[in-house]
Scaffold this motif. Sequence first.
Motif, PDB file in Angstrom:
ATOM      1  N   PRO A 161       0.809  -1.218   0.000  1.00  0.00           N
ATOM      2  CA  PRO A 161       0.000   0.000   0.000  1.00  0.00           C
ATOM      3  C   PRO A 161       0.843   1.269   0.000  1.00  0.00           C
ATOM      4  CG  PRO A 161       0.072  -0.954   2.197  1.00  0.00           C
ATOM      5  CD  PRO A 161       0.757  -1.926   1.293  1.00  0.00           C
ATOM      6  N   THR A 162       0.274   2.326  -0.569  1.00  0.00           N
ATOM      7  CA  THR A 162       0.841   3.664  -0.418  1.00  0.00           C
ATOM      8  C   THR A 162       0.323   4.201   0.909  1.00  0.00           C
ATOM      9  OG1 THR A 162       0.851   4.032  -2.805  1.00  0.00           O
ATOM     10  CG2 THR A 162       0.984   5.990  -1.394  1.00  0.00           C
ATOM     11  N   LEU A 163       1.192   4.288   1.890  1.00  0.00           N
ATOM     12  CA  LEU A 163       0.765   4.649   3.246  1.00  0.00           C
ATOM     13  C   LEU A 163       0.579   6.153   3.396  1.00  0.00           C
ATOM     14  CD1 LEU A 163       3.118   2.286   5.263  1.00  0.00           C
ATOM     15  CD2 LEU A 163       0.681   1.957   4.784  1.00  0.00           C
ATOM     16  N   GLU A 164      -0.460   6.505   4.121  1.00  0.00           N
ATOM     17  CA  GLU A 164      -0.689   7.904   4.453  1.00  0.00           C
ATOM     18  C   GLU A 164       0.449   8.424   5.321  1.00  0.00           C
ATOM     19  OE1 GLU A 164      -3.022  10.011   3.532  1.00  0.00           O
ATOM     20  OE2 GLU A 164      -4.140   8.583   2.317  1.00  0.00           O
ATOM     21  N   GLN A 166      -5.264   2.372   7.907  1.00  0.00           N
ATOM     22  CA  GLN A 166      -5.220   1.880   6.526  1.00  0.00           C
ATOM     23  C   GLN A 166      -4.784   0.408   6.497  1.00  0.00           C
ATOM     24  OE1 GLN A 166      -2.495   4.452   4.520  1.00  0.00           O
ATOM     25  NE2 GLN A 166      -2.875   3.571   2.510  1.00  0.00           N
ATOM     26  N   ILE A 167      -3.726   0.095   7.254  1.00  0.00           N
ATOM     27  CA  ILE A 167      -3.202  -1.277   7.291  1.00  0.00           C
ATOM     28  C   ILE A 167      -4.214  -2.220   7.934  1.00  0.00           C
ATOM     29  CG2 ILE A 167      -1.329  -2.756   8.106  1.00  0.00           C
ATOM     30  CD1 ILE A 167       0.336  -0.034   8.272  1.00  0.00           C
ATOM     31  N   ILE A 168      -4.832  -1.770   9.013  1.00  0.00           N
ATOM     32  CA  ILE A 168      -5.845  -2.589   9.695  1.00  0.00           C
ATOM     33  C   ILE A 168      -7.004  -2.891   8.750  1.00  0.00           C
ATOM     34  CG2 ILE A 168      -7.598  -2.543  11.533  1.00  0.00           C
ATOM     35  CD1 ILE A 168      -5.480  -1.015  13.238  1.00  0.00           C
ATOM     36  N   SER A 169      -7.385  -1.905   7.946  1.00  0.00           N
ATOM     37  CA  SER A 169      -8.453  -2.106   6.964  1.00  0.00           C
ATOM     38  C   SER A 169      -8.066  -3.163   5.932  1.00  0.00           C
ATOM     39  CB  SER A 169      -8.762  -0.771   6.277  1.00  0.00           C
ATOM     40  OG  SER A 169      -9.729  -0.946   5.275  1.00  0.00           O
ATOM     41  N   ILE A 170      -6.799  -3.146   5.495  1.00  0.00           N
ATOM     42  CA  ILE A 170      -6.307  -4.149   4.541  1.00  0.00           C
ATOM     43  C   ILE A 170      -6.383  -5.545   5.156  1.00  0.00           C
ATOM     44  CG2 ILE A 170      -4.218  -5.006   3.385  1.00  0.00           C
ATOM     45  CD1 ILE A 170      -3.445  -1.994   3.019  1.00  0.00           C
ATOM     46  N   VAL A 187     -10.815 -16.369   6.169  1.00  0.00           N
ATOM     47  CA  VAL A 187     -10.713 -16.319   7.633  1.00  0.00           C
ATOM     48  C   VAL A 187      -9.440 -17.005   8.137  1.00  0.00           C
ATOM     49  CG1 VAL A 187     -12.034 -18.445   8.051  1.00  0.00           C
ATOM     50  CG2 VAL A 187     -12.076 -16.583   9.743  1.00  0.00           C
ATOM     51  N   ASN A 188      -8.915 -17.957   7.363  1.00  0.00           N
ATOM     52  CA  ASN A 188      -7.722 -18.704   7.783  1.00  0.00           C
ATOM     53  C   ASN A 188      -6.444 -18.194   7.121  1.00  0.00           C
ATOM     54  OD1 ASN A 188      -8.469 -19.572   5.219  1.00  0.00           O
ATOM     55  ND2 ASN A 188      -7.692 -21.656   5.524  1.00  0.00           N
ATOM     56  N   ALA A 189      -6.470 -16.996   6.551  1.00  0.00           N
ATOM     57  CA  ALA A 189      -5.294 -16.458   5.855  1.00  0.00           C
ATOM     58  C   ALA A 189      -4.105 -16.321   6.801  1.00  0.00           C
ATOM     59  CB  ALA A 189      -5.626 -15.100   5.251  1.00  0.00           C
ATOM     60  N   VAL A 190      -2.922 -16.620   6.272  1.00  0.00           N
ATOM     61  CA  VAL A 190      -1.667 -16.391   7.002  1.00  0.00           C
ATOM     62  C   VAL A 190      -1.076 -15.089   6.471  1.00  0.00           C
ATOM     63  CG1 VAL A 190       0.641 -17.267   7.504  1.00  0.00           C
ATOM     64  CG2 VAL A 190      -1.282 -18.861   7.272  1.00  0.00           C
ATOM     65  N   ILE A 191      -0.838 -14.142   7.375  1.00  0.00           N
ATOM     66  CA  ILE A 191      -0.348 -12.825   6.978  1.00  0.00           C
ATOM     67  C   ILE A 191       1.020 -12.575   7.600  1.00  0.00           C
ATOM     68  CG2 ILE A 191      -0.786 -10.337   7.103  1.00  0.00           C
ATOM     69  CD1 ILE A 191      -3.793 -11.012   7.246  1.00  0.00           C
ATOM     70  N   GLY A 192       1.948 -12.097   6.803  1.00  0.00           N
ATOM     71  CA  GLY A 192       3.264 -11.701   7.294  1.00  0.00           C
ATOM     72  C   GLY A 192       3.559 -10.284   6.835  1.00  0.00           C
ATOM     73  N   PHE A 193       4.328  -9.565   7.641  1.00  0.00           N
ATOM     74  CA  PHE A 193       4.660  -8.172   7.320  1.00  0.00           C
ATOM     75  C   PHE A 193       6.150  -8.014   7.058  1.00  0.00           C
ATOM     76  CE2 PHE A 193       0.664  -7.693   9.543  1.00  0.00           C
ATOM     77  CZ  PHE A 193       0.045  -6.639   8.887  1.00  0.00           C
ATOM     78  N   VAL A 194       6.477  -7.120   6.136  1.00  0.00           N
ATOM     79  CA  VAL A 194       7.840  -6.629   5.959  1.00  0.00           C
ATOM     80  C   VAL A 194       7.754  -5.115   6.030  1.00  0.00           C
ATOM     81  CG1 VAL A 194       9.847  -6.484   4.448  1.00  0.00           C
ATOM     82  CG2 VAL A 194       8.496  -8.590   4.504  1.00  0.00           C
ATOM     83  N   GLY A 195       8.554  -4.507   6.900  1.00  0.00           N
ATOM     84  CA  GLY A 195       8.487  -3.062   7.054  1.00  0.00           C
ATOM     85  C   GLY A 195       9.856  -2.435   7.117  1.00  0.00           C
ATOM     86  N   SER A 196      10.027  -1.336   6.389  1.00  0.00           N
ATOM     87  CA  SER A 196      11.297  -0.618   6.355  1.00  0.00           C
ATOM     88  C   SER A 196      11.179   0.690   7.114  1.00  0.00           C
ATOM     89  CB  SER A 196      11.693  -0.348   4.898  1.00  0.00           C
ATOM     90  OG  SER A 196      12.844   0.464   4.832  1.00  0.00           O
ATOM     91  N   SER A 197      12.120   0.968   8.006  1.00  0.00           N
ATOM     92  CA  SER A 197      12.185   2.233   8.726  1.00  0.00           C
ATOM     93  C   SER A 197      10.883   2.491   9.488  1.00  0.00           C
ATOM     94  CB  SER A 197      12.529   3.355   7.739  1.00  0.00           C
ATOM     95  OG  SER A 197      12.817   4.553   8.414  1.00  0.00           O
ATOM     96  N   MET A 198      10.145   3.555   9.144  1.00  0.00           N
ATOM     97  CA  MET A 198       8.862   3.802   9.790  1.00  0.00           C
ATOM     98  C   MET A 198       7.887   2.653   9.533  1.00  0.00           C
ATOM     99  SD  MET A 198       7.216   5.827  11.720  1.00  0.00           S
ATOM    100  CE  MET A 198       5.511   6.077  12.188  1.00  0.00           C
ATOM    101  N   ALA A 218       4.878  -2.185  11.185  1.00  0.00           N
ATOM    102  CA  ALA A 218       4.830  -3.647  11.084  1.00  0.00           C
ATOM    103  C   ALA A 218       4.896  -4.291  12.470  1.00  0.00           C
ATOM    104  CB  ALA A 218       5.976  -4.150  10.206  1.00  0.00           C
ATOM    105  N   THR A 219       5.651  -3.673  13.381  1.00  0.00           N
ATOM    106  CA  THR A 219       5.710  -4.190  14.743  1.00  0.00           C
ATOM    107  C   THR A 219       4.357  -4.032  15.437  1.00  0.00           C
ATOM    108  OG1 THR A 219       8.053  -3.622  14.903  1.00  0.00           O
ATOM    109  CG2 THR A 219       6.905  -4.042  16.965  1.00  0.00           C
ATOM    110  N   LEU A 220       3.725  -2.873  15.269  1.00  0.00           N
ATOM    111  CA  LEU A 220       2.390  -2.670  15.849  1.00  0.00           C
ATOM    112  C   LEU A 220       1.416  -3.727  15.329  1.00  0.00           C
ATOM    113  CD1 LEU A 220       1.967   1.230  15.646  1.00  0.00           C
ATOM    114  CD2 LEU A 220       2.689  -0.144  17.612  1.00  0.00           C
ATOM    115  N   CYS A 221       1.508  -4.042  14.048  1.00  0.00           N
ATOM    116  CA  CYS A 221       0.621  -5.050  13.459  1.00  0.00           C
ATOM    117  C   CYS A 221       0.982  -6.452  13.934  1.00  0.00           C
ATOM    118  CB  CYS A 221       0.678  -4.974  11.936  1.00  0.00           C
ATOM    119  SG  CYS A 221      -0.020  -3.435  11.287  1.00  0.00           S
TER     120      CYS A 221
END
Length: 198
Positions: free
Chosen positions: A41-44, A53-57, A66-77, A82-85
């Motif tokens: 996503p283009t983050l606000e 925005q991320i929570i909505s995604i 409902v059984n989706a496996v989600i992983g995050f990759v986050g750079s800098s901010m 990504a840690t909050l998520c």
Amino acid sequence: MNSPKYLIYLHGFNSSPQSVKALQMNQFINDNCFDISIVTPTLEVTPRIALEQIISIVNDIKNKHVNAVIGFVGSSMGGFLATLCGEKYGVKAVLINPVVAPHRMIDSLVGDYTNPYSGETFKVTKKDGNELAAMNFDALSTASNYWVLLQQGDETLDYCDALSVYQHSRITLEPLGDHGFVGFDRYLHAIVEFLFEN
């Protein structure tokens, strides 16, 4: 039936899904990981809105699978977000030179900016710092969910801050480098393994 897999890539402050790392991650997933969907996503700019925005995604994904496996990759901010998520959803995240406690940096960030990718102009204000302070986490509930990629040559952040916060997580610390993380593409396969294969 296998659970659908989603990788959500979160770019950094004043960056874009068109950044080098985001494009490399996209290309790798599209070329090699046919069972993984990537979302970039283009983050606000406003931290609170970016998190919403991320929570909505995530909600959209979970409504479909409902059984989706989600992983995050986050750079800098994006690493902070990504840690909050990761904490909110109990999922894994790979963090690249992540910002730690960004509200402490707000005085040096207040001002006018132009996004180098979109050309859009925006302001950072003290209000953003207040929002970041309210969002900040004190400790990690599951340190093993995080893999932190750090380079000592980061000219923007002190890597020691991340070493402290993520001390019980998996950490890769390289000499030299920079804030963008030189040679990120060396880790693409390992990132996918960490997020989805163990």
